[in-house]
Design a protein around this motif. Structure first.
Motif, PDB file in Angstrom:
ATOM      1  N   LYS A  33     -11.869 -11.757  67.528  1.00  0.00           N
ATOM      2  CA  LYS A  33     -11.137 -11.736  66.257  1.00  0.00           C
ATOM      3  C   LYS A  33     -10.623 -13.132  65.900  1.00  0.00           C
ATOM      4  CE  LYS A  33      -7.283  -9.663  63.758  1.00  0.00           C
ATOM      5  NZ  LYS A  33      -6.147  -8.710  63.762  1.00  0.00           N
ATOM      6  N   THR A  34     -10.702 -13.479  64.626  1.00  0.00           N
ATOM      7  CA  THR A  34     -10.171 -14.754  64.141  1.00  0.00           C
ATOM      8  C   THR A  34      -9.233 -14.504  62.967  1.00  0.00           C
ATOM      9  OG1 THR A  34     -12.063 -15.070  62.642  1.00  0.00           O
ATOM     10  CG2 THR A  34     -12.214 -16.056  64.832  1.00  0.00           C
ATOM     11  N   THR A  86      -8.947 -17.268  67.084  1.00  0.00           N
ATOM     12  CA  THR A  86      -8.073 -18.267  66.476  1.00  0.00           C
ATOM     13  C   THR A  86      -6.821 -17.630  65.884  1.00  0.00           C
ATOM     14  OG1 THR A  86      -9.356 -18.138  64.405  1.00  0.00           O
ATOM     15  CG2 THR A  86      -9.868 -19.971  65.884  1.00  0.00           C
ATOM     16  N   GLU A  87      -5.728 -18.350  66.039  1.00  0.00           N
ATOM     17  CA  GLU A  87      -4.425 -18.070  65.427  1.00  0.00           C
ATOM     18  C   GLU A  87      -3.860 -16.701  65.834  1.00  0.00           C
ATOM     19  OE1 GLU A  87      -3.940 -19.338  61.397  1.00  0.00           O
ATOM     20  OE2 GLU A  87      -5.123 -21.152  61.713  1.00  0.00           O
ATOM     21  N   ASP A  88      -3.087 -16.075  64.958  1.00  0.00           N
ATOM     22  CA  ASP A  88      -2.290 -14.898  65.307  1.00  0.00           C
ATOM     23  C   ASP A  88      -3.123 -13.635  65.130  1.00  0.00           C
ATOM     24  OD1 ASP A  88      -0.306 -13.145  65.884  1.00  0.00           O
ATOM     25  OD2 ASP A  88       0.967 -13.606  64.161  1.00  0.00           O
ATOM     26  N   ILE A  89      -3.560 -13.032  66.231  1.00  0.00           N
ATOM     27  CA  ILE A  89      -4.525 -11.934  66.143  1.00  0.00           C
ATOM     28  C   ILE A  89      -4.002 -10.607  66.693  1.00  0.00           C
ATOM     29  CG2 ILE A  89      -6.582 -13.389  66.091  1.00  0.00           C
ATOM     30  CD1 ILE A  89      -6.829 -13.001  69.108  1.00  0.00           C
ATOM     31  N   LEU A  90      -2.843 -10.622  67.368  1.00  0.00           N
ATOM     32  CA  LEU A  90      -2.291  -9.388  67.935  1.00  0.00           C
ATOM     33  C   LEU A  90      -0.858  -9.190  67.467  1.00  0.00           C
ATOM     34  CD1 LEU A  90      -3.467  -9.774  71.662  1.00  0.00           C
ATOM     35  CD2 LEU A  90      -4.600  -8.459  69.851  1.00  0.00           C
ATOM     36  N   ASN A  91      -0.496  -7.954  67.130  1.00  0.00           N
ATOM     37  CA  ASN A  91       0.899  -7.673  66.793  1.00  0.00           C
ATOM     38  C   ASN A  91       1.699  -7.431  68.077  1.00  0.00           C
ATOM     39  OD1 ASN A  91       0.529  -4.959  67.613  1.00  0.00           O
ATOM     40  ND2 ASN A  91       0.058  -4.286  65.528  1.00  0.00           N
ATOM     41  N   ASP A  92       2.972  -7.134  67.948  1.00  0.00           N
ATOM     42  CA  ASP A  92       3.836  -7.010  69.128  1.00  0.00           C
ATOM     43  C   ASP A  92       3.369  -5.906  70.072  1.00  0.00           C
ATOM     44  OD1 ASP A  92       5.355  -9.047  68.118  1.00  0.00           O
ATOM     45  OD2 ASP A  92       6.991  -7.772  67.389  1.00  0.00           O
ATOM     46  N   GLU A  93       3.019  -4.770  69.518  1.00  0.00           N
ATOM     47  CA  GLU A  93       2.577  -3.644  70.349  1.00  0.00           C
ATOM     48  C   GLU A  93       1.287  -3.986  71.088  1.00  0.00           C
ATOM     49  OE1 GLU A  93       1.387   1.107  69.826  1.00  0.00           O
ATOM     50  OE2 GLU A  93       2.188  -0.043  68.137  1.00  0.00           O
ATOM     51  N   GLN A  94       0.375  -4.637  70.397  1.00  0.00           N
ATOM     52  CA  GLN A  94      -0.896  -5.025  71.008  1.00  0.00           C
ATOM     53  C   GLN A  94      -0.683  -6.102  72.076  1.00  0.00           C
ATOM     54  OE1 GLN A  94      -2.685  -6.096  67.318  1.00  0.00           O
ATOM     55  NE2 GLN A  94      -3.029  -3.961  66.721  1.00  0.00           N
ATOM     56  N   SER A 115      -7.624 -21.364  73.100  1.00  0.00           N
ATOM     57  CA  SER A 115      -6.414 -22.192  73.171  1.00  0.00           C
ATOM     58  C   SER A 115      -5.896 -22.565  71.784  1.00  0.00           C
ATOM     59  CB  SER A 115      -6.689 -23.471  73.982  1.00  0.00           C
ATOM     60  OG  SER A 115      -7.669 -24.273  73.347  1.00  0.00           O
ATOM     61  N   ASP A 116      -6.533 -22.066  70.747  1.00  0.00           N
ATOM     62  CA  ASP A 116      -6.100 -22.247  69.359  1.00  0.00           C
ATOM     63  C   ASP A 116      -5.635 -20.887  68.816  1.00  0.00           C
ATOM     64  OD1 ASP A 116      -5.718 -23.508  66.874  1.00  0.00           O
ATOM     65  OD2 ASP A 116      -7.763 -23.090  66.216  1.00  0.00           O
ATOM     66  N   THR A 117      -5.026 -20.111  69.680  1.00  0.00           N
ATOM     67  CA  THR A 117      -4.694 -18.709  69.401  1.00  0.00           C
ATOM     68  C   THR A 117      -3.270 -18.399  69.870  1.00  0.00           C
ATOM     69  OG1 THR A 117      -7.029 -18.105  69.746  1.00  0.00           O
ATOM     70  CG2 THR A 117      -5.414 -16.322  69.870  1.00  0.00           C
TER      71      THR A 117
END
Length: 255
Positions: A33-34, A86-94, A115-117
Motif C-alpha cells: 500500500k502507498t 510509502t507514508e501513512d498507511i495504517l490507522n491506530d487499530e491496524q 523506510s519512507d513509511t
C-alpha cells in the motif's frame, strides 16, 4: 483385502503424501500500500516475491488493503513484507494488530521505501531502524559487505558494484540494536541532493541494509530495490530471500 478396501487405503495414503509434499516452510504477507509516491517497481517486486515463494517453498499472499491488518487475519502469517510502501498507511487499530504480530515472535521485512513509511509512528520507526531523508540521482556506487554471517549474504564479495537509488537516512538512529549487513562507499558516487530546503550531503558511515531483534520479533531492512530490473537480479533476489527466511524463521545465522 478386497479391491474396495485397497482403493480406499490407496486414496488415504495419496492424500497424506500430498499434504506432506505440499507443506510449506512458512507464510508471508506481502503488503504494497502507498499513500505517497508509488514506485514503478512494485509490480516487478510482487512478481519476484511470488517467484521466490515457488522456488523456496513458502506461502505468500499479496494485499494492498490495510483492513487486512487485524489479529485474526495476521495470525496465519510468519512474516510481513513491506515492499515499497510509502507514508501513512495504517490507522491506530491496524497499527496495534501489526505491533501484536511482531510481539508474538514473528518477523518483518522492509524493502526500499518501507523506510519512507509511518514517520509519526515511533514504534514503527524503531522497527525499521532508520528513516528516509533524501536521495540523489540514481547512479552506480560500490557496496561493501560488513557481515556475511547472515542468510543471503554468503554469496556476495566483500566489495561490489551496484546501481540503484541511494537513500540518505535521517540523522536519528531510531534503534540502537541494528546489525549492519551492507554499507555504501560514498567516495564512489555523488551523494549531494537538494529538494527545496532539504539538503543531502551523504552520511559518512552509510549503512544500506541491516537486521535486528525487536520487541520479541525480528526485523530485516534493505534500501536496495528502486529500479524495476533489480527484481530480476539473482543477487538481489538472494539478498531479500535471506531476509525473508530469517525474519520468518529466526534461522540461518551461524552462532
Amino acid at each position: 483385502m478386497n479391491m474396495k478396501k485397497s482403493i480406499i487405503l490407496f486414496l488415504i495414503c495419496s492424500c497424506i503424501s500430498l499434504q506432506v509434499f505440499s507443506q510449506q516452510q512458512f507464510k508471508a504477507l506481502l503488503f504494497t500500500k502507498t499513500a505517497g509516491y508509488h514506485h514503478e517497481s512494485i509490480n516487478e517486486g510482487v512478481t519476484a516475491v511470488k517467484a521466490l515463494a515457488e522456488r523456496h517453498n513458502f506461502g505468500v499472499e499479496w494485499h494492498e488493503d490495510a483492513k487486512k491488518f487485524n489479529n485474526k487475519f495476521l495470525a496465519q502469517f510468519d512474516v510481513i513484507i513491506f515492499l515499497n510502501t510509502t507514508e501513512d498507511i495504517l490507522n491506530d487499530e491496524q497499527q496495534n494488530a501489526f505491533k501484536a504480530f511482531i510481539q508474538s515472535g514473528k518477523g518483518f521485512v522492509g524493502i526500499h521505501s518501507a523506510s519512507d513509511t509511518e514517520y509519526d509512528w515511533q514504534w514503527y520507526t524503531k522497527l525499521v531502524g532508520r528513516m528516509f531523508h533524501i536521495h540523489p540521482a540514481q547512479q552506480t556506487a560500490m557496496l561493501e559487505v560488513t557481515d556475511s554471517n547472515f542468510p543471503g549474504m554468503e554469496i556476495f564479495p566483500k566489495r561490489f558494484m551496484w546501481t540503484d537509488e541511494w537513500y540518505e537516512f535521517k540523522k536519528e538512529e531510531y534503534s540502537k540494536n541494528l546489525k549492519v549487513l551492507l554499507t555504501i562507499d560514498e567516495n564512489t558516487y555523488n551523494p549531494n541532493a537538494q529538494w527545496g530546503e532539504k539538503i543531502g550531503k551523504g552520511m559518512g558511515y552509510h549503512p544500506i541494509s541491516w537486521y535486528q531483534d525487536y520487541d520479541n520479533g525480528r526485523s530485516f531492512y534493505t534500501a536496495l530495490g528502486h529500479i524495476p530490473l533489480i527484481y530480476s537480479d539473482p543477487w538481489f533476489l538472494h539478498h531479500i530471500y535471506g531476509g525473508i527466511y530469517w525474519a520468518a524463521t529466526g534461522k540461518g545465522i551461524k552462532k
